[in-house]
Design a protein around this motif. Structure first.
Motif, PDB file in Angstrom:
ATOM      1  N   ILE A  99       0.878  -1.161   0.000  1.00 18.97           N
ATOM      2  CA  ILE A  99       0.000   0.000   0.000  1.00 18.97           C
ATOM      3  C   ILE A  99       0.918   1.214   0.000  1.00 18.97           C
ATOM      4  N   GLN A 100       0.837   2.028  -1.057  1.00 24.14           N
ATOM      5  CA  GLN A 100       1.632   3.243  -1.143  1.00 24.14           C
ATOM      6  C   GLN A 100       0.786   4.408  -0.660  1.00 24.14           C
ATOM      7  N   LEU A 101       1.345   5.184   0.252  1.00 23.76           N
ATOM      8  CA  LEU A 101       0.635   6.334   0.809  1.00 23.76           C
ATOM      9  C   LEU A 101       1.245   7.624   0.266  1.00 23.76           C
ATOM     10  N   PHE A 102       0.384   8.569  -0.080  1.00 25.28           N
ATOM     11  CA  PHE A 102       0.823   9.858  -0.597  1.00 25.28           C
ATOM     12  C   PHE A 102       0.541  10.938   0.453  1.00 25.28           C
ATOM     13  N   GLU A 103       0.910  12.158   0.147  1.00 27.50           N
ATOM     14  CA  GLU A 103       0.737  13.267   1.097  1.00 27.50           C
ATOM     15  C   GLU A 103      -0.727  13.402   1.500  1.00 27.50           C
ATOM     16  N   PRO A 104      -1.012  13.407   2.814  1.00 23.50           N
ATOM     17  CA  PRO A 104      -2.403  13.538   3.275  1.00 23.50           C
ATOM     18  C   PRO A 104      -3.015  14.859   2.827  1.00 23.50           C
ATOM     19  N   GLY A 105      -4.308  14.810   2.545  1.00 24.65           N
ATOM     20  CA  GLY A 105      -5.048  16.007   2.168  1.00 24.65           C
ATOM     21  C   GLY A 105      -6.220  16.209   3.109  1.00 24.65           C
ATOM     22  N   ALA A 106      -7.046  17.162   2.785  1.00 26.46           N
ATOM     23  CA  ALA A 106      -8.197  17.483   3.638  1.00 26.46           C
ATOM     24  C   ALA A 106      -9.210  16.341   3.684  1.00 26.46           C
ATOM     25  N   GLN A 107      -9.297  15.560   2.606  1.00 24.34           N
ATOM     26  CA  GLN A 107     -10.285  14.485   2.539  1.00 24.34           C
ATOM     27  C   GLN A 107      -9.785  13.166   3.121  1.00 24.34           C
ATOM     28  N   GLY A 108      -8.461  13.027   3.292  1.00 27.72           N
ATOM     29  CA  GLY A 108      -7.888  11.784   3.785  1.00 27.72           C
ATOM     30  C   GLY A 108      -6.499  11.572   3.213  1.00 27.72           C
ATOM     31  N   VAL A 109      -6.061  10.315   3.225  1.00 25.83           N
ATOM     32  CA  VAL A 109      -4.723   9.966   2.744  1.00 25.83           C
ATOM     33  C   VAL A 109      -4.862   9.235   1.404  1.00 25.83           C
ATOM     34  N   PRO A 110      -4.403   9.846   0.303  1.00 26.71           N
ATOM     35  CA  PRO A 110      -4.454   9.168  -0.990  1.00 26.71           C
ATOM     36  C   PRO A 110      -3.515   7.961  -0.984  1.00 26.71           C
ATOM     37  N   ALA A 111      -3.931   6.871  -1.623  1.00 24.82           N
ATOM     38  CA  ALA A 111      -3.135   5.646  -1.603  1.00 24.82           C
ATOM     39  C   ALA A 111      -3.338   4.848  -2.878  1.00 24.82           C
ATOM     40  N   LEU A 112      -2.374   3.963  -3.125  1.00 24.19           N
ATOM     41  CA  LEU A 112      -2.460   2.963  -4.177  1.00 24.19           C
ATOM     42  C   LEU A 112      -2.190   1.607  -3.552  1.00 24.19           C
ATOM     43  N   SER A 113      -2.947   0.615  -3.932  1.00 30.76           N
ATOM     44  CA  SER A 113      -2.735  -0.738  -3.435  1.00 30.76           C
ATOM     45  C   SER A 113      -2.261  -1.610  -4.587  1.00 30.76           C
ATOM     46  N   SER A 114      -1.307  -2.492  -4.311  1.00 31.56           N
ATOM     47  CA  SER A 114      -0.844  -3.397  -5.364  1.00 31.56           C
ATOM     48  C   SER A 114      -1.970  -4.318  -5.818  1.00 31.56           C
ATOM     49  N   ASP A 115      -2.991  -4.441  -4.988  1.00 36.92           N
ATOM     50  CA  ASP A 115      -4.149  -5.263  -5.335  1.00 36.92           C
ATOM     51  C   ASP A 115      -5.074  -4.540  -6.328  1.00 36.92           C
ATOM     52  N   ARG A 116      -4.998  -3.175  -6.372  1.00 34.38           N
ATOM     53  CA  ARG A 116      -5.827  -2.361  -7.269  1.00 34.38           C
ATOM     54  C   ARG A 116      -4.963  -1.262  -7.880  1.00 34.38           C
ATOM     55  N   PRO A 117      -3.990  -1.607  -8.712  1.00 34.41           N
ATOM     56  CA  PRO A 117      -3.018  -0.610  -9.183  1.00 34.41           C
ATOM     57  C   PRO A 117      -3.596   0.506 -10.047  1.00 34.41           C
ATOM     58  N   GLY A 118      -4.726   0.299 -10.667  1.00 34.72           N
ATOM     59  CA  GLY A 118      -5.288   1.332 -11.535  1.00 34.72           C
ATOM     60  C   GLY A 118      -6.307   2.216 -10.863  1.00 34.72           C
ATOM     61  N   GLU A 119      -6.475   2.066  -9.549  1.00 39.71           N
ATOM     62  CA  GLU A 119      -7.522   2.800  -8.844  1.00 39.71           C
ATOM     63  C   GLU A 119      -6.935   3.523  -7.636  1.00 39.71           C
ATOM     64  N   GLY A 120      -7.187   4.820  -7.547  1.00 43.00           N
ATOM     65  CA  GLY A 120      -6.755   5.581  -6.389  1.00 43.00           C
ATOM     66  C   GLY A 120      -7.705   5.356  -5.225  1.00 43.00           C
ATOM     67  N   LEU A 121      -7.143   5.230  -4.059  1.00 43.07           N
ATOM     68  CA  LEU A 121      -7.929   5.014  -2.848  1.00 43.07           C
ATOM     69  C   LEU A 121      -7.748   6.187  -1.912  1.00 43.07           C
ATOM     70  N   LEU A 122      -8.733   6.445  -1.102  1.00 45.49           N
ATOM     71  CA  LEU A 122      -8.650   7.471  -0.079  1.00 45.49           C
ATOM     72  C   LEU A 122      -8.822   6.764   1.256  1.00 45.49           C
ATOM     73  N   LEU A 123      -7.824   6.917   2.133  1.00 45.39           N
ATOM     74  CA  LEU A 123      -7.846   6.261   3.438  1.00 45.39           C
ATOM     75  C   LEU A 123      -8.068   7.281   4.538  1.00 45.39           C
ATOM     76  N   GLY A 124      -8.588   6.811   5.655  1.00 46.22           N
ATOM     77  CA  GLY A 124      -8.777   7.672   6.813  1.00 46.22           C
ATOM     78  C   GLY A 124      -7.453   7.944   7.514  1.00 46.22           C
TER      79      GLY A 124
END
Length: 189
Positions: A99-124
Motif C-alpha cells: 500500500i503506497q501512501l501519498f501526502e495527506p489532504g483534507a479528505q484523507g490519505v491518498p493511496a495505491l494498493s498493489s491489489d488495485r493498481p489502476g484505482e486511487g484510494l482514499l484512506l482515513g
C-alpha cells in the motif's frame, strides 16, 4: 478492505516512511518473529506473547487488516510518502502486497494498493498511526532485560493512557523514590 485478511497468514511486515525503514519484521521457523529493521533491534524477538487472546503482533496485524478505503479516485500523483508491505500466504503461495501512501489532504490519505493498481484510494487518518517510529519499540519483547542496576538512576514508565510513573535515586547506592508504583506513595521511599 485494502488487502485480504492477512493476520493469520502473514509472514512479514515492512513499513517505510520518507525513505526510512521504520519497521521490518519477519516470521522465522516455528512461528518465531524477529526484527530485520530498525538496526537497533535486528535479530531481537518480536513480542508475540498472547495475553487474554491478544498479542502486540496480533494487534498490529489487526490494524493493517482493518484498513479500509473511505473513497475512490484516480490514481494519486506525486511522491510516495510511505509504503506498507505485507508478505503473506494465499493458497500455499507466498506473495507480497503493498500500500503506497501519498501526502495527506483534507479528505484523507491518498493511496495505491498493489491489489488495485489502476484505482486511487482514499484512506482515513488512522493509517498514519502505522507510521509512528515508536511502532518497533511497541513490538519489542518485554522479557526481562539483563541490566546493571548500579548504572540506573531513573526509571520512567509511560502507559497507553498517557499516565507516567517515575522512580529515581541519587547515586548507585541511593534508595529509590517515586510515584505510586508497586505500593509506593509519591515521595515515599
Amino acid at each position: 478492505r485494502l488487502l485480504p485478511p492477512v493476520r493469520e497468514r502473514a509472514h512479514s511486515l515492512r513499513i517505510e516512511s520518507e525513505g526510512l525503514v521504520l519497521l521490518d519484521i519477519r516470521e522465522q521457523e516455528a512461528g518465531r518473529w524477529t526484527f530485520a529493521q530498525p538496526e537497533s533491534l535486528v535479530g531481537e524477538d518480536v513480542d508475540t506473547t498472547r495475553f487474554l487472546g491478544r498479542s502486540p503482533l496480533g494487534d498490529l496485524l489487526d490494524r493493517v487488516d482493518s484498513l479500509e478505503a473511505i473513497g475512490f479516485d484516480a490514481p494519486p500523483a506525486g511522491e510516495v510518502r510511505a509504503v506498507i508491505s505485507v508478505g503473506w500466504t494465499l493458497g500455499g503461495q507466498r506473495r507480497t502486497d503493498r500500500i503506497q501512501l501519498f501526502e495527506p489532504g483534507a479528505q484523507g490519505v491518498p493511496a495505491l494498493s498493489s491489489d488495485r493498481p489502476g484505482e486511487g484510494l482514499l484512506l482515513g487518518p488512522e493509517v498514519l498511526a502505522l507510521l509512528d517510529p515508536l511502532q518497533a519499540d511497541c513490538l519489542r519483547s518485554t522479557a526481562p532485560l539483563e541490566v546493571d542496576e548500579a548504572l540506573w538512576a531513573r526509571l520512567e514508565i509511560r502507559a497507553s493512557d498517557d499516565s507516567v510513573w517515575l522512580l529515581e535515586r541519587e547515586g548507585a547506592a541511593g534508595e529509590w523514590r517515586g510515584d505510586s508504583l508497586a505500593g509506593y506513595e509519591p515521595g515515599e521511599r
